[in-house]
Scaffold this motif. Structure first.
Motif: not given
Length: 73
Positions: A1-13
């Motif tokens: 998982m890319s850093a951007k997708k991980m950041s978006e997922a964490m932000s959503h969570q």
């Protein structure tokens, strides 16, 4: 998982958890208000009983008026 997708997922969570916290805070506030209201009603009912025992008509009428007003809220 890319850093951007991980950041978006964490932000959503984080947003979901924040929304859940807000709902829980509202629930707790409503519950505490309801509990305080119930305790007020029980205290007034006890005072009404005492007014009846002591035959204090003026206090009885004042307390029953307050009780009815609180029950209407």
């Amino acid at each position: 998982m890319s850093a951007k997708k991980m950041s978006e997922a964490m932000s959503h969570q984080y947003r979901e958890l924040e929304q859940e916290r807000v709902v829980m805070d509202m629930f707790i506030e409503c519950f505490m208000t309801m509990l305080a209201q119930k305790q007020r009603l029980e205290r007034i009912q006890a005072e009404i009983d005492l007014a009846l025992e002591t035959q204090d008509k003026q206090r009885f009428y004042r307390l029953t008026t307050r009780l009815r007003r609180l029950q209407g809220e």
